[in-house]
Design a protein around this motif. Structure first.
Motif, PDB file in Angstrom:
ATOM      1  N   ASP A  61     -37.727  17.353  -8.425  1.00 22.16           N
ATOM      2  CA  ASP A  61     -36.507  16.551  -8.597  1.00 22.16           C
ATOM      3  C   ASP A  61     -35.352  17.532  -8.721  1.00 22.16           C
ATOM      4  N   ALA A  62     -34.490  17.596  -7.701  1.00 25.94           N
ATOM      5  CA  ALA A  62     -33.489  18.668  -7.623  1.00 25.94           C
ATOM      6  C   ALA A  62     -32.078  18.118  -7.522  1.00 25.94           C
ATOM      7  N   ASP A  63     -31.146  18.891  -8.048  1.00 27.23           N
ATOM      8  CA  ASP A  63     -29.723  18.556  -7.975  1.00 27.23           C
ATOM      9  C   ASP A  63     -28.941  19.854  -7.874  1.00 27.23           C
ATOM     10  N   ILE A  64     -28.007  19.916  -6.933  1.00 28.69           N
ATOM     11  CA  ILE A  64     -27.203  21.126  -6.738  1.00 28.69           C
ATOM     12  C   ILE A  64     -25.989  21.080  -7.651  1.00 28.69           C
ATOM     13  N   ARG A  65     -25.784  22.124  -8.412  1.00 30.03           N
ATOM     14  CA  ARG A  65     -24.692  22.158  -9.389  1.00 30.03           C
ATOM     15  C   ARG A  65     -23.329  22.213  -8.682  1.00 30.03           C
ATOM     16  N   GLY A  66     -22.458  21.268  -9.046  1.00 28.39           N
ATOM     17  CA  GLY A  66     -21.083  21.255  -8.538  1.00 28.39           C
ATOM     18  C   GLY A  66     -20.986  21.440  -7.042  1.00 28.39           C
ATOM     19  N   LEU A 186     -29.094  25.527  -8.009  1.00 28.46           N
ATOM     20  CA  LEU A 186     -29.652  24.297  -8.557  1.00 28.46           C
ATOM     21  C   LEU A 186     -29.212  24.120 -10.002  1.00 28.46           C
ATOM     22  N   HIS A 187     -28.967  22.878 -10.380  1.00 28.82           N
ATOM     23  CA  HIS A 187     -28.586  22.580 -11.754  1.00 28.82           C
ATOM     24  C   HIS A 187     -29.810  22.790 -12.645  1.00 28.82           C
ATOM     25  N   PRO A 188     -29.739  23.698 -13.632  1.00 29.95           N
ATOM     26  CA  PRO A 188     -30.927  24.009 -14.439  1.00 29.95           C
ATOM     27  C   PRO A 188     -31.456  22.831 -15.249  1.00 29.95           C
ATOM     28  N   ASP A 189     -30.574  21.915 -15.671  1.00 33.36           N
ATOM     29  CA  ASP A 189     -31.005  20.789 -16.499  1.00 33.36           C
ATOM     30  C   ASP A 189     -31.461  19.587 -15.675  1.00 33.36           C
ATOM     31  N   LYS A 190     -31.161  19.591 -14.395  1.00 29.84           N
ATOM     32  CA  LYS A 190     -31.489  18.437 -13.558  1.00 29.84           C
ATOM     33  C   LYS A 190     -32.499  18.778 -12.473  1.00 29.84           C
ATOM     34  N   THR A 191     -33.105  19.944 -12.562  1.00 25.02           N
ATOM     35  CA  THR A 191     -34.087  20.372 -11.567  1.00 25.02           C
ATOM     36  C   THR A 191     -35.407  20.684 -12.270  1.00 25.02           C
ATOM     37  N   ARG A 192     -36.488  20.061 -11.828  1.00 26.00           N
ATOM     38  CA  ARG A 192     -37.779  20.271 -12.481  1.00 26.00           C
ATOM     39  C   ARG A 192     -38.908  19.829 -11.553  1.00 26.00           C
ATOM     40  N   ILE A 193     -40.093  20.361 -11.823  1.00 28.20           N
ATOM     41  CA  ILE A 193     -41.314  19.955 -11.130  1.00 28.20           C
ATOM     42  C   ILE A 193     -42.097  19.050 -12.065  1.00 28.20           C
ATOM     43  N   LEU A 194     -42.547  17.909 -11.579  1.00 33.43           N
ATOM     44  CA  LEU A 194     -43.299  16.987 -12.413  1.00 33.43           C
ATOM     45  C   LEU A 194     -44.466  16.403 -11.639  1.00 33.43           C
ATOM     46  N   GLU A 195     -45.498  16.007 -12.359  1.00 36.57           N
ATOM     47  CA  GLU A 195     -46.662  15.381 -11.748  1.00 36.57           C
ATOM     48  C   GLU A 195     -46.370  13.895 -11.565  1.00 36.57           C
ATOM     49  N   PHE A 196     -46.516  13.425 -10.333  1.00 43.41           N
ATOM     50  CA  PHE A 196     -46.150  12.040 -10.027  1.00 43.41           C
ATOM     51  C   PHE A 196     -46.880  11.620  -8.755  1.00 43.41           C
ATOM     52  N   GLY A 197     -47.377  10.391  -8.733  1.00 48.22           N
ATOM     53  CA  GLY A 197     -48.043   9.901  -7.539  1.00 48.22           C
ATOM     54  C   GLY A 197     -49.196   8.981  -7.864  1.00 48.22           C
ATOM     55  N   ARG A 198     -49.982   8.684  -6.841  1.00 52.25           N
ATOM     56  CA  ARG A 198     -51.064   7.703  -6.984  1.00 52.25           C
ATOM     57  C   ARG A 198     -52.110   8.121  -8.013  1.00 52.25           C
ATOM     58  N   PHE A 199     -52.358   9.434  -8.124  1.00 52.10           N
ATOM     59  CA  PHE A 199     -53.433   9.896  -8.993  1.00 52.10           C
ATOM     60  C   PHE A 199     -52.921  10.582 -10.260  1.00 52.10           C
ATOM     61  N   ALA A 200     -51.612  10.572 -10.462  1.00 49.67           N
ATOM     62  CA  ALA A 200     -51.037  11.313 -11.590  1.00 49.67           C
ATOM     63  C   ALA A 200     -51.552  10.793 -12.932  1.00 49.67           C
TER      64      ALA A 200
END
Length: 351
Positions: A61-66, A186-200
């Protein structure tokens, strides 16, 4: 903000029409922002379908700062020159980029970014990310990914899905380096890797971990859920911040309209709630919609009670007013798979 003159707006609109005809042949299928015939709900549909049908276990989940203020103008001109040979168009774009901004009547020069408020800015921002991000992602997932990769982008907000965590981690590291070359981060507070999906949910439960994390995209919080029959379902709820903001706006405006006749207040509330439902009334979001409707009714009740010390408005009367003027909760959008299949006729969401 830079407010263009009428003449500039007309010329910019004409240039945008010409450039759209050119770049629409180049832009990739997973890009949805600021493009004719595309909107947020199509991006949301593509993301939901990609996660449900694709091999997705991890999300970036990524967001570019400004982003709009950080665009490097030299690179922007190079990207435009790569596709547009007409020197007149190039000169116009360079003039618009260097237009500057007005701050309390004083013109200030800006060395980076696109002109704020200009008609052409969204297209230029899209062109920049097309070369910086989209083409690079397309190449990366073909050459480097060990498993499946999907991506959905709307302006500077994008989500990338991966089959393997190692792919996600490598992609994030290389993406940071890629963006740095073009003056973006990348915005440090709005960018992260997370487990998500059918088997999460199943995988996390087997490891003794909690429920899968949720993520926000285009105004919705996406949650790993299940249907009544136990199948995987992406539950989409209105972001809490969006609800708070909307209720605050309604409360403030109702106080300003406190002494207007009730029919005028009712007509205004009806238009506001209809507009809110028009965007957020998606399947699985009825709970959030009911919350907004109930809170708006409460704000209206308090405002009516304050009109006079002798006001006799009670909840019985309030319910009649709400029934007459505030639209009932009704899902207005189809399920993502249905609309996506109709629009794409079976083509991949990540062309």
């Amino acid at each position: 903000m830079c407010i263009a003159s009428l003449e500039d707006k007309v010329v910019q609109r004409a240039v945008v029409e010409v450039l759209n005809a050119i770049y629409e042949r180049d832009f990739l299928g997973f890009s949805y922002g600021f493009r004719p015939g595309r909107n947020q709900h199509q991006a949301l549909d593509a993301l939901a379908v990609g996660i449900r049908r694709g091999k997705v276990n991890w999300l970036l989940d990524a967001d570019i700062r400004g982003y709009f203020d950080a665009i490097d103008r030299e690179w922007m001109v190079k990207f435009i020159e790569h596709r547009i040979a007409d020197r007149r168009i190039l000169r116009l774009i360079q003039k618009w980029l260097s237009a500057g901004v007005m701050d309390e009547g004083t013109r200030m020069e800006c060395d980076a970014g696109t002109p704020q408020g200009a008609t052409i800015s969204p297209l230029l921002a899209n062109v920049y990310l097309h070369y910086v991000l989209d083409l690079w992602v397309q190449q990366w997932r073909t050459r480097h990914a060990r498993g499946g990769v999907i991506i959905t982008r709307f302006a500077d907000d994008f989500v990338v899905g991966f089959q393997y965590r190692k792919d996600a981690e490598r992609f994030l590291a290389e993406l940071r380096e890629r963006l740095r070359k073009f003056s973006l981060e990348l915005h440090p507070d709005k960018t992260r890797i997370l487990e998500f999906g059918r088997f999460a949910a199943t995988d996390r439960k087997a490891r003794g971990e909690g429920k899968p994390e949720s993520f926000n995209f285009l105004g919705f919080t996406h949650i790993c859920g299940k249907t009544a029959t136990g199948k995987f379902l992406i539950v989409r709820r209105t972001m809490r911040e969006r609800i708070r903001r909307k209720l605050h706006e309604v409360k403030t405006e109702l106080r300003r309209r406190q002494h207007q006749p009730i029919p005028e207040q009712g007509k205004w509330l009806r238009s506001v709630i209809r507009g809110h439902f028009q965007y957020y009334a998606v399947p699985s979001n009825a709970q959030s919609l009911n919350r907004v409707r109930d809170q708006v009714t409460r704000h209206w009740y308090r405002v009516l009670r304050r009109r006079s010390q002798r006001d006799r408005t009670n909840w019985q009367r309030m319910r009649r007013l709400a029934q007459r003027w505030i639209p009932p909760v009704r899902i207005l959008h189809p399920w993502p798979d249905e609309r996506f299949d109709v629009r794409t006729r079976g083509r991949s969401p990540v062309r």
